[in-house]
Design an enzyme around this catalytic site. Structure first.
Site, mmCIF file in Angstrom:
data_model
loop_
_atom_site.group_PDB
_atom_site.id
_atom_site.type_symbol
_atom_site.label_atom_id
_atom_site.label_comp_id
_atom_site.label_asym_id
_atom_site.label_seq_id
_atom_site.Cartn_x
_atom_site.Cartn_y
_atom_site.Cartn_z
ATOM 1 N N THR A 131 53.654 35.485 12.880
ATOM 2 C CA THR A 131 54.341 35.755 14.141
ATOM 3 C C THR A 131 54.628 34.470 14.916
ATOM 4 O O THR A 131 53.894 33.482 14.782
ATOM 5 C CB THR A 131 53.453 36.681 15.007
ATOM 6 O OG1 THR A 131 54.001 36.765 16.312
ATOM 7 C CG2 THR A 131 52.029 36.156 15.123
ATOM 8 N N ASP A 132 55.635 34.535 15.782
ATOM 9 C CA ASP A 132 55.921 33.377 16.643
ATOM 10 C C ASP A 132 54.852 33.215 17.733
ATOM 11 O O ASP A 132 54.784 32.179 18.393
ATOM 12 C CB ASP A 132 57.319 33.495 17.272
ATOM 13 C CG ASP A 132 57.507 34.720 18.148
ATOM 14 O OD1 ASP A 132 56.592 35.571 18.241
ATOM 15 O OD2 ASP A 132 58.601 34.851 18.752
ATOM 16 N N GLU A 133 54.010 34.248 17.917
ATOM 17 C CA GLU A 133 53.010 34.174 18.996
ATOM 18 C C GLU A 133 51.968 33.091 18.741
ATOM 19 O O GLU A 133 51.259 32.687 19.663
ATOM 20 C CB GLU A 133 52.331 35.536 19.194
ATOM 21 C CG GLU A 133 53.311 36.604 19.616
ATOM 22 C CD GLU A 133 52.674 37.848 20.217
ATOM 23 O OE1 GLU A 133 51.485 37.813 20.554
ATOM 24 O OE2 GLU A 133 53.390 38.850 20.349
ATOM 25 N N TYR A 156 45.016 38.689 19.436
ATOM 26 C CA TYR A 156 45.933 38.958 18.308
ATOM 27 C C TYR A 156 46.511 37.653 17.761
ATOM 28 O O TYR A 156 46.421 37.369 16.562
ATOM 29 C CB TYR A 156 47.070 39.892 18.749
ATOM 30 C CG TYR A 156 48.254 39.901 17.792
ATOM 31 C CD1 TYR A 156 48.139 40.467 16.522
ATOM 32 C CD2 TYR A 156 49.472 39.321 18.144
ATOM 33 C CE1 TYR A 156 49.203 40.459 15.625
ATOM 34 C CE2 TYR A 156 50.549 39.304 17.262
ATOM 35 C CZ TYR A 156 50.411 39.873 16.009
ATOM 36 O OH TYR A 156 51.471 39.857 15.127
ATOM 37 N N LYS A 160 46.060 35.730 14.095
ATOM 38 C CA LYS A 160 47.170 35.406 13.189
ATOM 39 C C LYS A 160 47.211 33.895 12.933
ATOM 40 O O LYS A 160 47.451 33.455 11.806
ATOM 41 C CB LYS A 160 48.511 35.877 13.775
ATOM 42 C CG LYS A 160 48.693 37.384 13.852
ATOM 43 C CD LYS A 160 48.700 38.096 12.517
ATOM 44 C CE LYS A 160 49.930 37.824 11.687
ATOM 45 N NZ LYS A 160 49.966 38.676 10.457
#
Ligand code: NAD
Ligand code: DAU
Length: 353
Positions: A131-133, A156, A160
């Site tokens: 993810t870009d997060e 989260y 990741k």
């Protein structure tokens, strides 16, 4: 060439679109969909392809190392596309432990099994979907590139980020061929309606309050899920081992503007008076540590691998709204069970801000 491909999380939102694409496009691949069927996984998402001769479903848990090792000993996988994860930020704030177990330890189990069973490592590929997060939060300007430093800020995104680091470590330390892609927010059919877009459509249908966190100023970069699936296909077949590819739709929306857009389209679809659905908008307590803005620079995958999204946002959101308006049985099915209680508790707390 005949290949055995393991796709994890293929009963979930993005995974189901990836499984369908691979089943239809590559009849010579044996696709193994490994999924625990958590609240977010639903076999209805892939009902249309379940009888395909090249499809196999395996119900199982990636956190169970014994089971994962036995699976890799039994089937000689040529590639892994790893999507299985706990994926909802709000849940990670409520209960981080499950995210650490699934997203970090589950990924570790898959990496260990690949490392220990793959003899001709150069012919195999472990593809990790991220993810870009992991890059943190942007201010008003700038984009995440593949060189942006990691700065995860929710349980989260931290889980990741940790799994991304493990994947790279297994390449450098053990010579496993790995590739990672980091994608922005997806939208489309079959997304569990705790995520913003399906939640808004579902609440409009039911005439329920639309909860907007904080002032609705946060920005997300939205990509149609089928375009993410074609990007995953592209990276799996054309990506260079050891590389990272950012995937995004170049399509930033402030939450409040996006919600108003969905209200406007829904009014016309539901034959409601203009402005009717907007009245449901309710500002609620903000998400803890809410990242302000995500936006992806996807020029690397565009120039090096020749991938670009196929749909405009206007086309994608129309298709998506129609899908949720027309698929009440799917909504009823996934919303039955433990989710109703979770939602009631979450939103009564938020509304009493
Ligand atoms: P999802 O929550 O819809 O689906 C996750 C799937 O994984 C479900 O089918 C679930 O049953 C399965 N799963 C969960 N725990 C498991 C376990 N222990 N063992 C086996 N299976 C398990 O998620 P999604 O939105 O489709 O996201 C898929 C992947 O893509 C995730 O890795 C996520 O981090 C990543 N991602 C998502 C987005 C997005 O916008 N949704 C964007 C970028 C990256
Ligand atoms: O950026 C990629 C990520 O996008 C993925 O890695 C995650 O798996 C996926 O869930 C998504 O995370 P977000 O937190 O951005 O998505 P969500 O749909 O939960 O929220 C989108 C924005 O809308 C966010 O700013 C929070 C806000 N929001 C969300 C909900 C559920 C609201 O204002 N109200 C809501 O009820």
């Amino acid at each position: 060439m005949k290949k055995n491909i393991l796709i994890t999380g293929g009963a979930g939102f993005i995974g189901s679109h990836v499984v369908r694409l691979f089943i239809n496009k590559y009849p010579n691949y044996n696709i193994y969909n490994l999924d625990k069927l958590t609240y977010a996984g639903n076999l209805e998402n892939i009902r249309d392809i379940e009888n395909s001769s090249n499809y196999n479903f395996i119900k199982g848990d990636i956190t169970d190392s014994k089971f994962i090792n036995e699976l890799f000993n039994k089937i000689d996988f040529d590639g892994v596309i790893h999507l299985a994860a706990e994926s909802h930020v709000d849940r990670s704030i409520e209960n981080p432990d499950e995210f650490i177990n699934t997203n970090i330890l589950g990924t570790l189990n898959l990496l260990n099994a690949a490392k220990n069973t793959w003899k001709e490592k150069e012919d195999k590929l472990f593809y990790h979907i991220s993810t870009d997060e992991v890059y943190g939060s942007l201010g008003e300007k700038g984009l995440f590139t593949e060189e942006t430093s990691y700065d995860p800020r929710s349980p989260y995104s931290a889980s990741k980020a940790s799994s991304d680091h493990l994947v790279r470590a297994y390449m450098h330390t053990y010579g496993l061929n790995t590739v990672i892609s980091n994608c922005s927010n997806n939208y489309g059919a079959n997304q569990f309606p705790e995520k913003l877009i399906p939640l808004v459509i579902n609440n409009i249908k039911k005439n329920k309050a639309i909860p907007v966190y904080g002032k609705g100023e946060n920005v997300r970069d939205w990509l149609f899920v089928k375009d993410h699936a074609t990007a995953i296909d592209t990276v799996f077949h054309k990506g260079k081992a050891g590389e990272t590819y950012n995937i995004g739709g170049n399509n930033e929306w402030q939450n409040i503007d996006l919600i108003k857009k969905i209200c406007e389209i829904s009014d016309s679809r539901l034959n409601r008076k203009k402005g009717e659905s907007e009245k449901l908008i309710t500002f609620v307590k903000d998400r803890a540590g809410h990242d302000l803005r995500y936006a992806i620079d996807s020029s690397k995958i565009a120039t090096e691998l020749n991938w670009k999204p196929s749909l405009t946002f206007e086309e994608g959101i129309e298709i998506t709204i129609s899908w949720y308006l027309e698929n009440q049985a799917w909504l009823d099915n996934v919303l039955s069970g433990e989710y109703e209680n979770y939602y009631k508790q979450q939103y009564s707390e938020r509304e009493n801000k």
